[in-house]
Scaffold this motif. Structure first.
Motif, PDB file in Angstrom:
ATOM      1  N   MET A  95      11.560 103.576  14.610  1.00 33.89           N
ATOM      2  CA  MET A  95      10.512 103.284  13.022  1.00 33.89           C
ATOM      3  C   MET A  95      11.293 104.274  11.904  1.00 33.89           C
ATOM      4  N   SER A  96      11.632 103.495  11.492  1.00 33.36           N
ATOM      5  CA  SER A  96      12.018 103.827  10.144  1.00 33.36           C
ATOM      6  C   SER A  96      10.924 104.195   9.167  1.00 33.36           C
ATOM      7  N   GLU A  97      10.633 105.205   8.346  1.00 26.99           N
ATOM      8  CA  GLU A  97       9.506 105.457   7.494  1.00 26.99           C
ATOM      9  C   GLU A  97       9.861 104.200   6.103  1.00 26.99           C
ATOM     10  N   ALA A  98      10.931 103.839   5.990  1.00 23.38           N
ATOM     11  CA  ALA A  98      10.792 103.097   4.661  1.00 23.38           C
ATOM     12  C   ALA A  98       9.582 101.486   5.926  1.00 23.38           C
ATOM     13  N   ASN A  99      10.113 100.769   7.202  1.00 25.26           N
ATOM     14  CA  ASN A  99       9.045 100.590   7.605  1.00 25.26           C
ATOM     15  C   ASN A  99       7.579 100.337   8.107  1.00 25.26           C
ATOM     16  N   ILE A 100       7.626 101.597   7.954  1.00 28.31           N
ATOM     17  CA  ILE A 100       6.175 101.846   7.947  1.00 28.31           C
ATOM     18  C   ILE A 100       5.418 102.543   7.154  1.00 28.31           C
ATOM     19  N   LEU A 101       6.314 102.570   5.544  1.00 29.42           N
ATOM     20  CA  LEU A 101       5.597 102.334   4.803  1.00 29.42           C
ATOM     21  C   LEU A 101       5.196 100.674   4.235  1.00 29.42           C
ATOM     22  N   GLN A 102       5.708 100.436   3.953  1.00 29.63           N
ATOM     23  CA  GLN A 102       5.894  98.897   3.934  1.00 29.63           C
ATOM     24  C   GLN A 102       5.080  98.569   4.744  1.00 29.63           C
ATOM     25  N   ALA A 103       5.254  99.006   6.139  1.00 34.01           N
ATOM     26  CA  ALA A 103       3.694  98.162   6.901  1.00 34.01           C
ATOM     27  C   ALA A 103       2.006  98.208   6.584  1.00 34.01           C
ATOM     28  N   LEU A 104       2.386  99.830   5.634  1.00 34.68           N
ATOM     29  CA  LEU A 104       1.439 100.249   5.602  1.00 34.68           C
ATOM     30  C   LEU A 104       0.566  99.319   4.324  1.00 34.68           C
ATOM     31  N   GLU A 105       1.634  99.554   3.385  1.00 35.83           N
ATOM     32  CA  GLU A 105       1.285  98.355   1.663  1.00 35.83           C
ATOM     33  C   GLU A 105       0.969  96.983   2.122  1.00 35.83           C
ATOM     34  N   SER A 106       1.820  96.243   3.176  1.00 39.63           N
ATOM     35  CA  SER A 106       1.128  95.073   3.244  1.00 39.63           C
ATOM     36  C   SER A 106       0.169  94.361   4.350  1.00 39.63           C
ATOM     37  N   SER A 107      -0.011  95.170   4.841  1.00 40.00           N
ATOM     38  CA  SER A 107      -1.688  95.329   6.124  1.00 40.00           C
ATOM     39  C   SER A 107      -2.444  95.784   4.752  1.00 40.00           C
ATOM     40  N   THR A 108      -2.789  95.854   4.075  1.00 38.67           N
ATOM     41  CA  THR A 108      -3.752  96.942   2.747  1.00 38.67           C
ATOM     42  C   THR A 108      -3.806  95.674   1.878  1.00 38.67           C
ATOM     43  N   GLU A 109      -3.243  95.131   1.307  1.00 43.78           N
ATOM     44  CA  GLU A 109      -2.943  94.099   0.805  1.00 43.78           C
ATOM     45  C   GLU A 109      -3.864  92.730   1.041  1.00 43.78           C
ATOM     46  N   ALA A 110      -2.738  92.450   2.225  1.00 44.89           N
ATOM     47  CA  ALA A 110      -3.698  90.825   2.716  1.00 44.89           C
ATOM     48  C   ALA A 110      -4.684  91.258   3.175  1.00 44.89           C
ATOM     49  N   VAL A 111      -5.465  93.153   3.989  1.00 44.77           N
ATOM     50  CA  VAL A 111      -6.997  93.178   4.202  1.00 44.77           C
ATOM     51  C   VAL A 111      -7.594  93.055   3.256  1.00 44.77           C
ATOM     52  N   LEU A 112      -7.333  93.790   2.792  1.00 47.94           N
ATOM     53  CA  LEU A 112      -7.962  93.205   0.930  1.00 47.94           C
ATOM     54  C   LEU A 112      -8.336  92.323   0.520  1.00 47.94           C
ATOM     55  N   GLY A 113      -7.261  91.476   0.663  1.00 45.04           N
ATOM     56  CA  GLY A 113      -7.022  89.899  -0.493  1.00 45.04           C
ATOM     57  C   GLY A 113      -8.093  88.843   0.582  1.00 45.04           C
ATOM     58  N   THR A 114      -7.875  89.294   1.434  1.00 45.21           N
ATOM     59  CA  THR A 114      -8.608  87.692   2.354  1.00 45.21           C
ATOM     60  C   THR A 114      -9.390  87.965   3.280  1.00 45.21           C
ATOM     61  N   MET A 115     -10.200  89.517   3.160  1.00 46.54           N
ATOM     62  CA  MET A 115     -11.310  89.438   3.784  1.00 46.54           C
ATOM     63  C   MET A 115     -11.960  90.512   2.915  1.00 46.54           C
ATOM     64  N   PHE A 116     -11.777  90.713   2.194  1.00 46.83           N
ATOM     65  CA  PHE A 116     -12.715  91.835   0.440  1.00 46.83           C
ATOM     66  C   PHE A 116     -12.612  91.601  -0.543  1.00 46.83           C
ATOM     67  N   PHE A 117     -11.883  90.114  -0.799  1.00 44.16           N
ATOM     68  CA  PHE A 117     -11.158  89.854  -2.062  1.00 44.16           C
ATOM     69  C   PHE A 117     -11.557  90.508  -2.960  1.00 44.16           C
ATOM     70  N   ALA A 118     -10.143  91.347  -2.892  1.00 46.20           N
ATOM     71  CA  ALA A 118     -10.061  92.070  -3.897  1.00 46.20           C
ATOM     72  C   ALA A 118      -8.860  92.713  -3.869  1.00 46.20           C
ATOM     73  N   ASP A 119      -7.861  93.242  -4.876  1.00 45.48           N
ATOM     74  CA  ASP A 119      -6.501  93.079  -5.049  1.00 45.48           C
ATOM     75  C   ASP A 119      -6.198  94.501  -5.305  1.00 45.48           C
ATOM     76  N   ALA A 120      -5.208  94.959  -4.427  1.00 42.49           N
ATOM     77  CA  ALA A 120      -5.130  96.536  -4.206  1.00 42.49           C
ATOM     78  C   ALA A 120      -3.904  96.363  -4.987  1.00 42.49           C
ATOM     79  N   LEU A 121      -3.291  96.854  -6.080  1.00 38.58           N
ATOM     80  CA  LEU A 121      -2.007  97.133  -6.526  1.00 38.58           C
ATOM     81  C   LEU A 121      -1.083  98.275  -5.855  1.00 38.58           C
ATOM     82  N   PRO A 122      -0.006  98.685  -5.485  1.00 37.73           N
ATOM     83  CA  PRO A 122       0.174  99.879  -5.028  1.00 37.73           C
ATOM     84  C   PRO A 122       0.513 101.047  -6.429  1.00 37.73           C
TER      85      PRO A 122
END
Length: 150
Positions: A1-28
């Motif tokens: 796992m590269s650092e870039a892949n891990i950081l991308q997974a953190l970012e995309s997962s956080t944005e997706a979960v907040l948007g779909t389950m909590f109706f909130a926008d997460a701006l990196p």
């Protein structure tokens, strides 16, 4: 796992979960943002690469997120309800991140808990992402334990 892949997974997962389950926008954000009076939740996971996931969100944002999730107003929430929702949010984001990173393996998530204060990193490699959200800030942290921790 590269650092870039891990950081991308953190970012995309956080944005997706907040948007779909909590109706909130997460701006990196551009870096770490100290959160004052925040709610912190953490859980450990085990699989090919064991580790710990921590989520910290400012109190006002935590109340907004909990209200959105439960269909209440922030004034109607108890502190316990807010903490329950933040634990569930940590569980969802961590599950999403680990699913991306350990796509072809099985893993177990421990039950998330609320931390009374920021916890120190124990060992391993640490990856963080900060976000601006309504009501304040959010930071997610993935700590991957070294092989000897298994």
């Amino acid at each position: 796992m590269s650092e870039a892949n891990i950081l991308q997974a953190l970012e995309s997962s956080t944005e997706a979960v907040l948007g779909t389950m909590f109706f909130a926008d997460a701006l990196p954000g551009s870096g770490e943002c100290p959160i004052q009076n925040g709610v912190r939740a953490a859980l450990e996971f085990h699989g090919m690469q064991p580790g710990r996931f921590t989520l910290e969100v400012s109190l006002e944002a935590a109340r907004e997120i909990a209200a959105n999730f439960l269909g209440l107003t922030p004034a109607e929430l108890s502190q316990g309800q807010t903490c329950d929702v933040i634990r569930e949010m940590a569980n969802m984001v961590c599950g999403s991140v680990v699913s991306i990173l350990e796509r072809d393996s099985t893993f177990d998530l421990a039950a998330p808990c609320i931390l009374p204060e920021p916890s120190a990193v124990t060992s391993g490699h640490v990856f963080r992402r900060s976000f601006a959200i309504d009501g304040g800030g959010l930071e997610v942290c993935l700590e991957l334990y070294p092989d000897s921790s298994r």
